[in-house]
Design an enzyme around this catalytic site. Structure first.
Site, PDB file in Angstrom:
ATOM      1  N   LYS A 195       0.849  -1.192   0.000  1.00 34.45           N
ATOM      2  CA  LYS A 195       0.000   0.000   0.000  1.00 34.45           C
ATOM      3  C   LYS A 195       0.885   1.242   0.000  1.00 34.45           C
ATOM      4  O   LYS A 195       1.512   1.573   1.010  1.00 34.45           O
ATOM      5  CB  LYS A 195      -0.928   0.051   1.225  1.00 34.45           C
ATOM      6  N   GLU A 270      10.214   1.747  10.253  1.00 30.56           N
ATOM      7  CA  GLU A 270      11.221   2.767   9.928  1.00 30.56           C
ATOM      8  C   GLU A 270      10.525   4.114  10.021  1.00 30.56           C
ATOM      9  O   GLU A 270       9.705   4.457   9.166  1.00 30.56           O
ATOM     10  CB  GLU A 270      11.785   2.545   8.529  1.00 30.56           C
ATOM     11  N   CYS A 304      14.069  11.020   5.981  1.00 29.41           N
ATOM     12  CA  CYS A 304      14.092  10.582   7.383  1.00 29.41           C
ATOM     13  C   CYS A 304      15.454  10.780   8.013  1.00 29.41           C
ATOM     14  O   CYS A 304      15.563  11.046   9.199  1.00 29.41           O
ATOM     15  CB  CYS A 304      13.671   9.125   7.475  1.00 29.41           C
ATOM     16  N   GLU A 406      10.003  16.798  14.272  1.00 28.45           N
ATOM     17  CA  GLU A 406      10.405  16.559  12.888  1.00 28.45           C
ATOM     18  C   GLU A 406       9.597  17.491  11.988  1.00 28.45           C
ATOM     19  O   GLU A 406       8.378  17.350  11.890  1.00 28.45           O
ATOM     20  CB  GLU A 406      10.144  15.094  12.506  1.00 28.45           C
TER      21      GLU A 406
HETATM   22  P1  NAD Z   1       2.581   8.493   7.450  1.00 26.14           P
HETATM   23  O1  NAD Z   1       2.865   7.761   8.701  1.00 26.14           O
HETATM   24  O2  NAD Z   1       1.562   9.558   7.468  1.00 26.14           O
HETATM   25  O3  NAD Z   1       2.130   7.503   6.297  1.00 26.14           O
HETATM   26  C1  NAD Z   1       2.938   6.416   5.894  1.00 26.14           C
HETATM   27  C2  NAD Z   1       2.063   5.353   5.273  1.00 26.14           C
HETATM   28  O4  NAD Z   1       1.212   4.814   6.281  1.00 26.14           O
HETATM   29  C3  NAD Z   1       1.144   5.848   4.167  1.00 26.14           C
HETATM   30  O5  NAD Z   1       1.068   4.882   3.139  1.00 26.14           O
HETATM   31  C4  NAD Z   1      -0.189   5.979   4.881  1.00 26.14           C
HETATM   32  O6  NAD Z   1      -1.290   5.873   4.029  1.00 26.14           O
HETATM   33  C5  NAD Z   1      -0.127   4.810   5.819  1.00 26.14           C
HETATM   34  N1  NAD Z   1      -0.996   4.878   7.001  1.00 26.14           N
HETATM   35  C6  NAD Z   1      -1.462   5.981   7.646  1.00 26.14           C
HETATM   36  N2  NAD Z   1      -2.231   5.616   8.687  1.00 26.14           N
HETATM   37  C7  NAD Z   1      -2.244   4.262   8.725  1.00 26.14           C
HETATM   38  C8  NAD Z   1      -2.852   3.307   9.574  1.00 26.14           C
HETATM   39  N3  NAD Z   1      -3.610   3.658  10.612  1.00 26.14           N
HETATM   40  N4  NAD Z   1      -2.654   1.994   9.312  1.00 26.14           N
HETATM   41  C9  NAD Z   1      -1.880   1.601   8.278  1.00 26.14           C
HETATM   42  N5  NAD Z   1      -1.284   2.478   7.419  1.00 26.14           N
HETATM   43  C10 NAD Z   1      -1.456   3.789   7.651  1.00 26.14           C
HETATM   44  O7  NAD Z   1       3.996   9.037   6.961  1.00 26.14           O
HETATM   45  P2  NAD Z   1       4.289   9.993   5.723  1.00 26.14           P
HETATM   46  O8  NAD Z   1       3.894  11.371   6.106  1.00 26.14           O
HETATM   47  O9  NAD Z   1       3.743   9.367   4.492  1.00 26.14           O
HETATM   48  O10 NAD Z   1       5.885   9.891   5.618  1.00 26.14           O
HETATM   49  C11 NAD Z   1       6.780  10.734   6.268  1.00 26.14           C
HETATM   50  C12 NAD Z   1       7.344  10.057   7.503  1.00 26.14           C
HETATM   51  O11 NAD Z   1       8.034   8.863   7.138  1.00 26.14           O
HETATM   52  C13 NAD Z   1       8.357  10.914   8.235  1.00 26.14           C
HETATM   53  O12 NAD Z   1       8.144  10.835   9.613  1.00 26.14           O
HETATM   54  C14 NAD Z   1       9.695  10.251   7.877  1.00 26.14           C
HETATM   55  O13 NAD Z   1      10.741  10.476   8.774  1.00 26.14           O
HETATM   56  C15 NAD Z   1       9.297   8.826   7.798  1.00 26.14           C
HETATM   57  N6  NAD Z   1      10.268   8.061   7.014  1.00 26.14           N
HETATM   58  C16 NAD Z   1      11.108   7.203   7.683  1.00 26.14           C
HETATM   59  C17 NAD Z   1      12.080   6.494   6.987  1.00 26.14           C
HETATM   60  C18 NAD Z   1      13.039   5.575   7.714  1.00 26.14           C
HETATM   61  O14 NAD Z   1      13.701   4.795   7.052  1.00 26.14           O
HETATM   62  N7  NAD Z   1      13.147   5.636   9.028  1.00 26.14           N
HETATM   63  C19 NAD Z   1      12.189   6.645   5.610  1.00 26.14           C
HETATM   64  C20 NAD Z   1      11.322   7.532   4.966  1.00 26.14           C
HETATM   65  C21 NAD Z   1      10.356   8.222   5.692  1.00 26.14           C
END
Ligand code: NAD
Length: 512
Positions: A195, A270, A304, A406
């Site tokens: 997804k 992550e 990230c 962040e």
């Molecule tokens: P997000 O948590 O809002 O969404 C990530 C994914 O989770 C999306 O596909 C979203 O639709 C899904 N999602 C949201 N709610 C959910 C739920 N209740 N159940 C299952 N899936 C759900 O994050 P974002 O805003 O898309 O991404 C940015 C974040 O990702 C930042 O915090 C960044 O640091 C982090 N990130 C971390 C890494 C790493 O390797 N540590 C890498 C890239 C991004």
């Protein structure tokens, strides 16, 4: 007469329009059991970060559609798990070949869908191919374990693929991050339901098509588009899914764990970061300056592992920050498809507003906005685009929100420190622990500080340079688990021990 020079942006924009045509003309659905599915759920609009225009509509998979995808993955697992490692290697190399062949389309769509600049996305597409090649080569040996003999028994361990897994990805560099999860899952022998993030769904579809064309059998990879709180939640709750590999915000990571708990899912998280870059006064300051600028303003700061907190020793603080400010002012904000652009528009209006809200938070907290702090305006940039001027906050203290939260944009918070102990103390005084960067000419200090920092990955006198066999992941609120090399197989596989009597062994006798 001199030939008229082609305009590289106009050419790329026109290619982007060609690549986008299919997404604009038809609602983007799902891919389940080797078939493209229109989807019966609600649809939502995907907007361009460049000018807010529509990039097409996207269907949100219903709970029933997610269930169909999970069941397809469960069925396909029964055959995919038996496909030999050498055959998986062959197929995954073919995926990498096809990624390379479609790299222009992938990078172009990634730029227009996320706002990330071409100079970085063209490389990220190829890194996606590398991820497949790296894990393809490890597929034949993934099952290998240890031999642990005793006097009476031969113990040997082996790894077996876990089963169908859910892969949930975010919108920053979505293509590369999807390959980072799916390549090891497939190499291990797992099947996948993916997804992607609702703000950047385009390249996930290309990756699915590429895998299909490369010969990944029907049902082995399934794609469900949709909203996190519904489609994503249903995926984390489905009983056929054995594990969830999740990349996203820390708060969402907690929800994923809770949603998967009743079905005892293994989770790999992550998550976010507020990573420090510590610059000591004995460092190569020119090299440090390059890295400091690169690690927060590349990828729009939507990264990230970005070093979003600069901790700089007070003795060099003013001079270093003055030079930094000059560099930040000169960063080129522009259209993501312009090859000269260094900082593009932020992914979504909501994210733009979040990043912009930190400008007033900084002022209220008493920090100085040394550079930036506003929406970027320049000739050729649409007022409806989500452009932010690269921003530098100075005079910050560790207790300010700009030093703890962040922001995930091209925004850097500079904090002064006096000595090594204080630097470590400030660096560790946040809830996150993903990455840490430090610059010093003293080897002893480099090692002391590297050991003391609460972060999963430390780079000394370097920006983030990845080596795929090394562990990638965070401590504290930045995550659980590690990716990379064998660490990925530990997640996507179950370890089994087989104990074999060498003969003559008798169990204790009872009931004689
Ligand atoms: P997000 O948590 O809002 O969404 C990530 C994914 O989770 C999306 O596909 C979203 O639709 C899904 N999602 C949201 N709610 C959910 C739920 N209740 N159940 C299952 N899936 C759900 O994050 P974002 O805003 O898309 O991404 C940015 C974040 O990702 C930042 O915090 C960044 O640091 C982090 N990130 C971390 C890494 C790493 O390797 N540590 C890498 C890239 C991004």
């Amino acid at each position: 007469m001199k030939a008229k020079q082609a305009d590289p942006i106009a050419e790329r924009v026109s290619r982007a329009e060609t690549y986008l045509a299919r997404f604009r003309s038809e609602t983007l659905g799902h891919w389940i059991d080797g078939q493209s599915i229109a989807g019966q759920g609600e649809t939502f609009e995907n907007h361009s970060p460049i000018d807010g225009a529509s990039l097409g509509r996207v269907a949100s998979a219903t709970e029933a559609e997610v269930a169909t995808a999970c069941e397809a993955a469960a069925d396909a697992f029964q055959t995919w798990r038996k496909v030999s490692g050498t055959e998986r290697r062959r197929i995954l190399h073919r995926v990498a070949d096809l990624i390379v062949a479609r790299a222009d389309e992938i990078a172009t769509l990634e730029c227009v869908d996320t706002g990330q600049a071409w100079r970085f996305m063209s490389k990220a597409a190829l890194r996606g191919a590398e991820n497949y090649r790296f894990f393809a080569d490890r597929a034949p040996d993934a099952a290998n374990g240890l031999s642990l003999p005793t006097e009476s028994h031969l113990n040997y361990t082996l790894r077996q693929p876990l089963g169908p897994v859910g892969v949930i990805t975010p919108w920053n560099t979505p293509f590369m991050l999807s390959t980072w999860k799916m390549a090891p899952a497939l190499a291990a022998g797992c099947t996948v339901v993916h997804k992607p993030a609702e703000w950047s769904p385009l390249t996930a579809r290309l990756l699915t098509e590429i895998m299909d064309e490369a010969g990944v059998p029907a049902g082995v990879v399934n794609l469900v588009n949709g909203i996190g709180e519904t489609t994503g939640k249903a995926l984390t709750e489905h009983p056929a899914i054995r594990a969830v590999a999740f990349i996203g915000e820390s708060r969402t990571g907690g929800l994923v764990m809770a949603q998967g708990a009743p079905t005892l899912k293994r989770v790999h998280l992550e998550l976010g970061g507020k990573n420090p870059v510590i610059v000591f006064d004995d460092a190569d300051l020119d090299a440090a300056l390059d890295a400091v600028v690169f690690m927060i303003y590349s990828l729009n700061g939507e990264r990230c592992t970005s070093s979003s907190r600069l901790l700089v020793q007070r003795s060099i603080h003013d001079e270093f920050v003055a030079k930094l400010a000059e560099r930040v002012k000169r960063l080129k904000v522009g259209h993501p498809l312009d090859p000269d652009t260094e900082v593009g528009p932020l992914v979504h209006a909501r994210h733009f507003e979040k990043v912009m809200s930190y400008m007033s938070i900084a002022r209220e907290d008493g920090a100085t906005i040394a550079v930036g702090g506003s929406q970027a305006q320049a000739e050729g940039l649409s007022a409806n685009g989500h452009y932010v001027t690269p921003t530098l906050f100075t005079g910050a203290r560790r207790d300010m929100r700009i030093a703890r939260e962040e922001i995930f944009g091209p925004v850097l918070t500079a904090i002064a420190f006096d000595d090594e102990a204080e630097a470590v103390d400030i660096a560790n005084d946040v809830s996150y622990g993903l990455a840490g960067y430090l610059w010093t000419g003293d080897v002893g200090r480099a090692n002391r500080v590297a050991l003391a920092l609460e972060a999963g990955m430390i780079w000394v006198n370097s920006e983030n340079v990845r080596h795929l066999p090394t562990p990638f992941g965070g401590m504290k609120a930045s995550g659980i688990g590690r990716d990379g090399g064998d660490y990925s197989f530990d997640f996507y596989m179950d370890t089994k021990n087989v104990a074999l009597s060498l003969g003559g062994h008798r169990a204790p006798r009872m009931g004689i």
